[in-house]
Design a protein around this motif. Sequence first.
Motif, PDB file in Angstrom:
ATOM      1  N   SER A   1     -31.230  68.605  13.336  1.00  0.00           N
ATOM      2  CA  SER A   1     -30.711  69.272  12.147  1.00  0.00           C
ATOM      3  C   SER A   1     -31.518  70.290  11.547  1.00  0.00           C
ATOM      4  O   SER A   1     -30.959  71.001  10.752  1.00  0.00           O
ATOM      5  CB  SER A   1     -30.244  68.230  11.163  1.00  0.00           C
ATOM      6  OG  SER A   1     -31.478  67.297  10.553  1.00  0.00           O
ATOM      7  N   ILE A   2     -32.827  70.210  11.706  1.00  0.00           N
ATOM      8  CA  ILE A   2     -33.696  70.994  11.221  1.00  0.00           C
ATOM      9  C   ILE A   2     -34.154  72.047  12.398  1.00  0.00           C
ATOM     10  O   ILE A   2     -34.496  73.267  12.130  1.00  0.00           O
ATOM     11  CB  ILE A   2     -35.117  70.166  10.573  1.00  0.00           C
ATOM     12  CG1 ILE A   2     -34.711  69.091   9.748  1.00  0.00           C
ATOM     13  CG2 ILE A   2     -36.226  71.387  10.227  1.00  0.00           C
ATOM     14  CD1 ILE A   2     -34.341  69.836   8.272  1.00  0.00           C
ATOM     15  N   THR A   3     -34.318  71.729  13.580  1.00  0.00           N
ATOM     16  CA  THR A   3     -34.724  72.408  14.631  1.00  0.00           C
ATOM     17  C   THR A   3     -33.800  73.546  15.250  1.00  0.00           C
ATOM     18  O   THR A   3     -34.037  74.634  15.515  1.00  0.00           O
ATOM     19  CB  THR A   3     -35.529  71.624  15.626  1.00  0.00           C
ATOM     20  OG1 THR A   3     -34.643  71.002  16.158  1.00  0.00           O
ATOM     21  CG2 THR A   3     -36.858  70.794  15.302  1.00  0.00           C
ATOM     22  N   CYS A   4     -32.398  73.031  14.783  1.00  0.00           N
ATOM     23  CA  CYS A   4     -31.446  73.965  15.418  1.00  0.00           C
ATOM     24  C   CYS A   4     -31.516  75.382  14.676  1.00  0.00           C
ATOM     25  O   CYS A   4     -31.546  76.266  15.255  1.00  0.00           O
ATOM     26  CB  CYS A   4     -30.143  73.458  15.342  1.00  0.00           C
ATOM     27  SG  CYS A   4     -29.862  72.102  16.581  1.00  0.00           S
ATOM     28  N   PRO A   5     -31.558  75.153  13.405  1.00  0.00           N
ATOM     29  CA  PRO A   5     -31.533  76.497  12.634  1.00  0.00           C
ATOM     30  C   PRO A   5     -33.137  77.187  12.884  1.00  0.00           C
ATOM     31  O   PRO A   5     -33.166  78.209  12.831  1.00  0.00           O
ATOM     32  CB  PRO A   5     -31.317  76.140  11.286  1.00  0.00           C
ATOM     33  CG  PRO A   5     -31.752  74.545  11.005  1.00  0.00           C
ATOM     34  CD  PRO A   5     -31.367  74.258  12.476  1.00  0.00           C
ATOM     35  N   ILE A   6     -33.946  76.507  12.929  1.00  0.00           N
ATOM     36  CA  ILE A   6     -35.367  77.084  13.353  1.00  0.00           C
ATOM     37  C   ILE A   6     -35.046  78.097  14.802  1.00  0.00           C
ATOM     38  O   ILE A   6     -35.453  79.221  14.840  1.00  0.00           O
ATOM     39  CB  ILE A   6     -36.531  76.269  13.593  1.00  0.00           C
ATOM     40  CG1 ILE A   6     -36.791  75.551  12.411  1.00  0.00           C
ATOM     41  CG2 ILE A   6     -37.640  76.838  14.449  1.00  0.00           C
ATOM     42  CD1 ILE A   6     -37.801  76.464  11.488  1.00  0.00           C
ATOM     43  N   ILE A   7     -34.443  77.281  15.626  1.00  0.00           N
ATOM     44  CA  ILE A   7     -34.262  77.905  17.060  1.00  0.00           C
ATOM     45  C   ILE A   7     -33.124  79.154  17.055  1.00  0.00           C
ATOM     46  O   ILE A   7     -33.391  80.298  17.480  1.00  0.00           O
ATOM     47  CB  ILE A   7     -33.432  76.924  18.082  1.00  0.00           C
ATOM     48  CG1 ILE A   7     -34.813  76.136  18.493  1.00  0.00           C
ATOM     49  CG2 ILE A   7     -33.087  77.653  19.034  1.00  0.00           C
ATOM     50  CD1 ILE A   7     -34.237  74.691  19.123  1.00  0.00           C
TER      51      ILE A   7
END
Lengths: 286, 120
Positions: free
Chosen positions: A130-136
Amino acid sequence: MAKLVAILATTHHPFFYKTSRLAPEEAPPFAAEWVRKVEAYRETLTRARPDVLVMVGSDHFHQLWLDNMPQFLVGKAPFYDANYYNEEREFGLPRLLLKGHEELSSYILREGIDREFDLAFSNELRVDHSITCPIITVRPQNDLPVVPIYTNIFAPPLPRPERFVKLGQTIREIIDAWPSDLRVAVIGTGHLSLELGGPRQFGAHGPDPEFDAKAVEWIANGDIDGCLANVTLDSLHAPGNATHGFMDFMLMMGIAGHRKADYADHLDLFHTMEAYFTWYPDGVEA
Amino acid sequence: MSKYLVNKFLFTVDRDPELVERYREDPAGTVAWWEQEQANLLLNCIAGEATTWLEFTDEERRALAGHDHVALFEMGAHPFLTLTLWIAMFERDHDEPLAMQLDYAHKLSHMSLPYPDITT
């Protein structure tokens, strides 16, 4: 005071990473348009030139568990390892290390508690997709410090939608009051209609396209009142059994306030609709 | 009814690659071992400070030992936990993308709203 330069509210789709890396001959027909839309959305963050990211998401039973479940939790740590074995297994997500911003974490915790949100905290948090998808998707260079904020959209009893909006409004007040010269962006991810582990999962579209159309309108128009008039904890069961993730969008609407998004886009995929919104509180060039 | 314990089983198995394989290959044996040895461990405490009272009902034991995701759904196990673990165990048995997930959904097609309460 700190400057809130951008507010991004979007869906998080754990299959984007894998799909976007497939060779054209292996990629599904929707991949090229998906990548194009994500790259355009990424630009809405890039142009705001943020120094630090406040990231709103929800743990999917990775670290947070039913023996001790916080409703709202703020990470306060110098680093956050990211992604879990079962996310590598199911989605092919990479392991990441994010930098933290402890000063802003502390400020949000102190001010949030003083503004009547008894926020839980974690000094050792491993964040999930939920946090890393938008980082990616919007900051793949992963070069900025973050403050993760987790909400419980997953393990009832849940806070009500009004509470998510109110927390968003409170986060906005806190960031606006932060004595710092840094440029802050807030990125929050949730879902539109979604079914996981039920009879309506993995259909040709999201489980409730009608809800999705209304939701996109509420968000794009900053129609907090219309959204709250139509969405309750009980009503969110109808569009799909994982649709309570929409409350993270409502939190982001609380941060943005009663105003239209400066950027709005969406993409109808199998299983779920993707959606991308950005607000610039002080204009694009601020 | 111990929905919490059913969820705890799904949660602790799903996060452990060896247990995922063990549960796939020997569901009844894994459930019996887990209930005996693991069910009462507090996940954030040492072994000597375990819980003393958690156990499955017969129905829950049967559903888990039978890999019966429909029964688990009907008794209010958290559907995300069940689905994730089932994908890990059974997606490999299907040739077409999403075939496993669609079959899983089809087997639940008799369910209508409101779904069983997942509150623990």
